[in-house]
Design an enzyme around this catalytic site. Structure first.
Site, PDB file in Angstrom:
ATOM      1  N   LYS A  53       0.839  -1.202   0.000  1.00 15.94           N
ATOM      2  CA  LYS A  53       0.000   0.000   0.000  1.00 15.94           C
ATOM      3  C   LYS A  53       0.873   1.252   0.000  1.00 15.94           C
ATOM      4  CE  LYS A  53      -3.815  -2.426   2.137  1.00 15.94           C
ATOM      5  NZ  LYS A  53      -4.542  -2.858   3.324  1.00 15.94           N
ATOM      6  N   GLN A 104      -5.067  -1.586   9.551  1.00 19.22           N
ATOM      7  CA  GLN A 104      -4.866  -2.920   8.969  1.00 19.22           C
ATOM      8  C   GLN A 104      -5.367  -3.979   9.946  1.00 19.22           C
ATOM      9  OE1 GLN A 104      -3.485  -3.490   5.765  1.00 19.22           O
ATOM     10  NE2 GLN A 104      -4.229  -5.556   6.177  1.00 19.22           N
ATOM     11  N   ASP A 118     -11.600   2.534   3.939  1.00 21.16           N
ATOM     12  CA  ASP A 118     -12.037   1.149   3.748  1.00 21.16           C
ATOM     13  C   ASP A 118     -13.552   1.018   3.653  1.00 21.16           C
ATOM     14  OD1 ASP A 118      -9.964  -0.643   3.404  1.00 21.16           O
ATOM     15  OD2 ASP A 118      -9.476  -0.712   5.537  1.00 21.16           O
TER      16      ASP A 118
END
Ligand code: NAP
Length: 295
Positions: A63, A107, A130
């Site tokens: 990422k 995460q 997200d």
């Protein structure tokens, strides 16, 4: 000879190439990042990584690398496995207030002592890259613009870019997780598919799946979907990423059966996997554009 090649064309399924779709998405984002940077500042993404989960470390590295390639500012914040909910809430609060941070990603998985729901709810919804915050989940249900969960959003991009028809077709999603199955089903529904959601308690799973023009497998069980589950000519999307004892990745779909029966299918690796990061970048840029507009 001619006949042979014609019958080959008729029976060879289309391989849905996630890297091709990812590269297109990233290439389209680059000028938007440049425009933002010239007009305002770089889009900014903060990634919080807890502990030493090797898979999480790889995802976060990728990422951060993709951000750098696109010209997005990124910040990696690491904490040991012993981190508390309170400490993470403090970090998120700080990031929520920093104007140069457009998106925040926590995460997962998080260690068991951390209250994951409190963490996800602490993100400012307009920084939730997200799309997991209840506010954004509600926006998804209502089909109003907001960050969408990256993996299902990437699958929709893939279906769109390969001109796979959705409207009026039957879609079956196997899996009802908050990060894949449920948002996937809602996105397909909003695209006017007739959607069935299956899960571990579904009776006659194979029969349900065989009705699907579009079958999405998000189960987490290697090669669970076999030829009995696949309608000939269906589009088969394999979200599964299961690590085999030899270290290799296996999808949720038996690849030989998909090749034999599907009209189009995503390989593992190289299918759905590359789309998730591409959509994370897309969400970050989209949010940064909105932050610029709202000044
Ligand atoms: P999850 O939270 O474990 O959910 C799995 C779902 O599958 C659950 O809804 C479960 O049903 C259902 N299920 C389990 N066994 C089943 C069975 N035998 N028959 C029917 N349904 C069954 O997993 P997830 O986070 O959604 O992830 C699913 C897979 O996608 C995993 O392999 C994961 O690694 C992969 N993944 C890939 C990406 C990517 O970028 N490619 C992103 C995210 C996830 P119940 O609800 O009844 O338990």
């Amino acid at each position: 000879m001619l006949l042979d090649s014609m019958s080959l064309t008729e029976t060879t399924p289309l391989v849905l190439d996630g890297k091709w779709v990812r590269d297109q998405i990233l290439a389209e984002l680059k000028p938007r990042v440049e425009k933002l940077t010239a007009a305002h500042r770089q889009p900014g993404l903060a990634v919080i990584l807890v502990g030493n989960n090797p898979a999480s470390e790889i995802y976060v590295r990728l990422k951060v690398k993709t951000c750098a390639e696109l010209g997005i500012y990124s910040e990696k914040i690491t904490r040991p496995d012993s981190v508390t909910t309170a400490e993470l809430l403090g970090i998120i609060e700080g990031l929520n207030q920093r104007p140069e941070i457009d998106g925040i990603l926590v995460q997962t998985p998080l260690p068991p002592q951390v209250d994951k729901n409190r963490i996800l709810r602490a993100l400012r919804p307009d920084k939730d890259v997200d799309g997991f915050h209840p506010f954004n989940v509600g926006a998804l249900v209502e089909n109003i613009p907001a960050p969408r969960a990256c993996t299902p959003a990437g699958i929709m991009e893939m279906l769109r870019r390969y001109n796979i028809p959705i409207s009026g077709h039957r879609a079956v999603v196997v899996g009802r997780s908050d990060i894949v199955g449920k948002p996937m089903a809602l996105l397909l529904l909003h695209a006017n598919a007739t959607v069935t959601i299956c899960h571990s308690k579904t009776s006659n799973l194979a029969e349900e799946c065989r009705r699907a023009d579009i079958l999405v497998a998000a189960i987490g069980r290697a090669h669970w979907i076999t030829r009995d589950f696949i309608k000939p000519g269906a589009t088969v999307v394999d979200v599964g990423m299961n690590r085999k004892p030899d270290g290799k990745l296996a999808g949720d779909v038996n690849p030989d059966d998909a090749k034999a029966l599907a009209g189009a299918y995503t390989p593992v690796p190289g299918g759905v996997g590359p789309l998730t990061i591409a959509m994370l970048m897309a969400n970050t840029v989209e949010i940064a554009e909105q932050h610029l507009c709202s000044g």
